[in-house]
Design an enzyme around this catalytic site. Structure first.
Site, PDB file in Angstrom:
ATOM      1  N   TRP A  12       0.819  -1.230   0.000  1.00  0.00           N
ATOM      2  CA  TRP A  12       0.000   0.000   0.000  1.00  0.00           C
ATOM      3  C   TRP A  12       0.844   1.268   0.000  1.00  0.00           C
ATOM      4  CZ3 TRP A  12      -4.537  -1.206   3.978  1.00  0.00           C
ATOM      5  CH2 TRP A  12      -5.323  -2.244   3.447  1.00  0.00           C
ATOM      6  N   GLU A  99      11.872   2.157  -4.278  1.00  0.00           N
ATOM      7  CA  GLU A  99      11.602   3.519  -3.783  1.00  0.00           C
ATOM      8  C   GLU A  99      12.473   3.831  -2.579  1.00  0.00           C
ATOM      9  OE1 GLU A  99       7.382   2.996  -3.529  1.00  0.00           O
ATOM     10  OE2 GLU A  99       7.276   2.968  -5.712  1.00  0.00           O
ATOM     11  N   GLU A 169      11.355  -6.497  -9.466  1.00  0.00           N
ATOM     12  CA  GLU A 169      10.554  -5.336  -9.831  1.00  0.00           C
ATOM     13  C   GLU A 169      11.381  -4.393 -10.693  1.00  0.00           C
ATOM     14  OE1 GLU A 169       7.170  -4.699  -6.851  1.00  0.00           O
ATOM     15  OE2 GLU A 169       8.937  -3.792  -5.958  1.00  0.00           O
ATOM     16  N   SER A 215       3.429  -2.576 -12.186  1.00  0.00           N
ATOM     17  CA  SER A 215       2.207  -2.383 -12.973  1.00  0.00           C
ATOM     18  C   SER A 215       1.431  -3.683 -13.216  1.00  0.00           C
ATOM     19  CB  SER A 215       2.519  -1.668 -14.293  1.00  0.00           C
ATOM     20  OG  SER A 215       3.056  -0.381 -14.021  1.00  0.00           O
ATOM     21  N   GLY A 237      -0.167   0.002  -7.037  1.00  0.00           N
ATOM     22  CA  GLY A 237      -1.386   0.725  -7.409  1.00  0.00           C
ATOM     23  C   GLY A 237      -2.653  -0.121  -7.431  1.00  0.00           C
TER      24      GLY A 237
END
Ligand code: PGA
Length: 252
Positions: A12, A99, A169, A215, A237
């Site tokens: 999340w 990230e 990823e 994605s 997402g």
């Protein structure tokens, strides 16, 4: 047929207040709580972990943290230890997400320390790795992944890593709507499994779950999951809306 149970994991990220997280978790339990052929995992922000744990308690949905610090306790303002995640009901922890590497100075060395802390603390680490677009275009995909895996796992033996999950990823596919094609993903997953076999032996390589992230959405999950070396998905997402997350869990 391999024996690896797929994992569909929702990351999340920095989304959802406490009330929003509780409401989403309730819906996810309704939609996916009886699924047994896939492991269902959600990783809410720290602030919602214990409330979400209470919501999912009697379901098959599992809980993960999005990061942890390597020390057990002490004067580390703003950090969270493995024990704290465990005490909130977490079984898993995401480590080295791109990230965190990109915005918070995470390196392969700090990833390694976090993995060690997760394993010592009884959490299943999900080690995230992936190349940037520039690296892919320069033909460096495999060397980048090789380094991230070797350095991230430096000092561990096969028996330490029995629970480890790897998430491939590609950075260029995260949050961009650009998904790796199923063939591109399979090629990398195969490479990673071979790498694990060389480093730790066939038993671990055959049992380790390698997730794809970037994605993933209801419209492409089935195609990706049809690949022999993809053992699940780490989803950002499309995991925020319980309905679409439910579709991902029910991909079969
Ligand atoms: P995305 O994120 O599904 O929004 O691309 C994946 C991830 O960062 O884990």
């Amino acid at each position: 047929m391999n024996q690896r149970k797929p994992i569909i994991a929702g990351n999340w990220k920095m989304h959802k207040t406490l009330d929003e997280a509780i409401a989403a978790a309730r819906r996810i339990v309704e939609i996916t709580g009886d699924v047994t052929e896939v492991e269902v995992l959600i990783a809410p922000p720290f602030t919602a972990l214990s409330a979400v744990a209470a919501v999912i308690r009697n379901s098959s949905v599992q809980l993960g943290g999005q990061n942890l610090f390597w020390e057990q306790k002490g004067a580390y303002t703003g950090e969270i230890a493995a024990d704290m995640l465990r005490s909130c009901g977490c079984q898993y922890v995401i480590i080295g997400h791109s990230e965190r590497r990109q915005f918070f100075g995470e390196t392969d060395e700090t990833v390694n320390r976090r993995i060690s802390a997760a394993l010592k603390g009884g959490l299943v680490p999900i080690l995230c790795i992936g190349e940037t677009e520039t690296q892919r275009e320069a033909g460096q995909t495999f060397s980048v992944l090789d380094k991230q895996v070797r350095k991230g796992l430096e000092g561990f033996f096969a028996h330490d890593l029995a629970s480890l999950v790897i998430a491939y990823e590609p950075v260029w596919a995260i949050g961009t709507g650009k998904t790796a094609s199923s063939d591109q993903a399979q090629e990398v997953h195969r490479y990673l499994r071979d790498l694990m076999a060389k480093a730790y032996g066939n038993a671990l390589a055959n049992s380790i779950r390698i997730l794809y992230g970037g994605s993933v959405k209801p419209s492409n999950v089935r195609e990706l999951m049809s690949m022999p070396d993809l053992d699940g998905a780490l989803v950002g997402g499309a995991s925020l809306d319980p309905q679409s997350f439910g579709q991902l869990v029910h991909y079969q």
